[in-house]
Design an enzyme around this catalytic site. Structure first.
Site, PDB file in Angstrom:
ATOM      1  N   SER A  32       0.861  -7.016   2.826  1.00 38.86           N
ATOM      2  CA  SER A  32       0.748  -7.966   1.725  1.00 38.86           C
ATOM      3  C   SER A  32       0.512  -9.373   2.290  1.00 38.86           C
ATOM      4  CB  SER A  32       1.993  -7.885   0.836  1.00 38.86           C
ATOM      5  OG  SER A  32       1.782  -8.534  -0.389  1.00 38.86           O
ATOM      6  N   ASP A 156      -2.690  -3.288  -1.481  1.00 40.21           N
ATOM      7  CA  ASP A 156      -1.511  -3.834  -0.814  1.00 40.21           C
ATOM      8  C   ASP A 156      -0.614  -2.730  -0.232  1.00 40.21           C
ATOM      9  OD1 ASP A 156       1.107  -5.002  -0.407  1.00 40.21           O
ATOM     10  OD2 ASP A 156       0.445  -6.687  -1.628  1.00 40.21           O
TER      11      ASP A 156
END
Length: 265
Positions: A32, A156
């Site tokens: 992320s 992500d």
């Protein structure tokens, strides 16, 4: 280094505390927004990188990553699956990391995790070009679009492993520092509004998975969960607020410095 949008600036404060305690990385693992921080440190694993990161997080280009005003972006949901274009993130990474950076060029080994849509599985990037790997690892669902690499689509990595302690163990680490946004010790409360339901569910899953990772750590492995201090605004739109970056960095530094001192580091 985990995720949290602009709240990921707290990781810069944690890094400052680590460097000032003479703790340097042998390997870096990111996902992320933490993938951006990890890549920056992998290029320059020295205390000077902290100043570069502070300037990056407080810069107008970081604001550009998250695009236009929320009302305008919400109107675009009718024609696309995400609020923000990946182009500003691409441009920012090119300016700070270069267009042709590869994992082999890095001064510290870097491992980035993304989630494969087609395979419904985690995917690790540790070779080849760095930029597409960072963008894939940071493609937060709903905010940024899935990233296509070699015909496969990635989002992500914190969706599948928010704090992949097990990866560090597999790589031979015996002293692991987890730079994670969000206080794990803060009690969760039942959602009161519809939009809070997803936030609570994701946070519950994140904490549960992290608990499993800790339980699976073998004897002889020491895991440090660095505190972020007062992270500021925790609303769903806090990821767009860059105004409090320097406060977050300072608060995280103080909290992590005190933690390291308390355990003799």
């Amino acid at each position: 280094m985990g995720g949290g949008g602009v709240l990921g600036a707290v990781e810069v404060g944690m890094l400052r505390a680590l460097f000032r305690a003479q703790i340097r990385p042998d390997v870096l693992i990111g996902t992320s927004i933490g993938a951006i921080n990890a890549a920056m440190v992998a290029v320059d694993p020295n205390p000077s990188v902290i100043d570069d990161l502070v300037r990056l997080w407080a810069s107008p280009e970081m604001s550009e990553v998250y695009g236009d005003s929320v009302p305008r972006q919400m109107r675009r949901f009718a024609t696309r699956t995400h609020l923000h274009s990946p182009a500003p993130l691409q441009r920012m990474l090119e300016r700070h990391l270069g267009k042709n950076l590869t994992f082999a060029d890095l001064k510290v080994p870097l491992h980035l995790i993304a989630a494969s849509i087609e395979r419904s599985a985690e995917h690790w990037f540790a070779t080849g070009p760095v930029l597409p790997a960072v963008i894939a690892a940071a493609a937060i669902p709903g905010l940024l679009p899935p990233i296509a690499i070699d015909g496969e689509h990635f989002i992500d990595g914190s969706i599948v492993r928010p704090s992949p302690v097990g990866r560090a163990v597999d790589l031979g680490a015996t002293e692991i520092y987890v730079l994670q946004v969000g206080r794990m010790d803060k009690p969760l409360s039942p959602p009161q509004r519809p939009w809070e339901a997803a936030t609570v569910a994701l946070e519950l899953a994140r904490r549960a998975r992290f608990g499993w990772e800790l339980e699976a750590a073998p004897p002889g492995v020491r895991v440090h969960l660095l505190p972020g201090g007062d992270e500021g605004d925790e609303s769903p739109w806090a990821y767009r607020n860059t105004a409090a970056v320097r406060h977050r960095v300072s608060a995280a530094y103080t909290a992590s410095r005190d933690y390291l001192a308390s355990v003799g580091l």
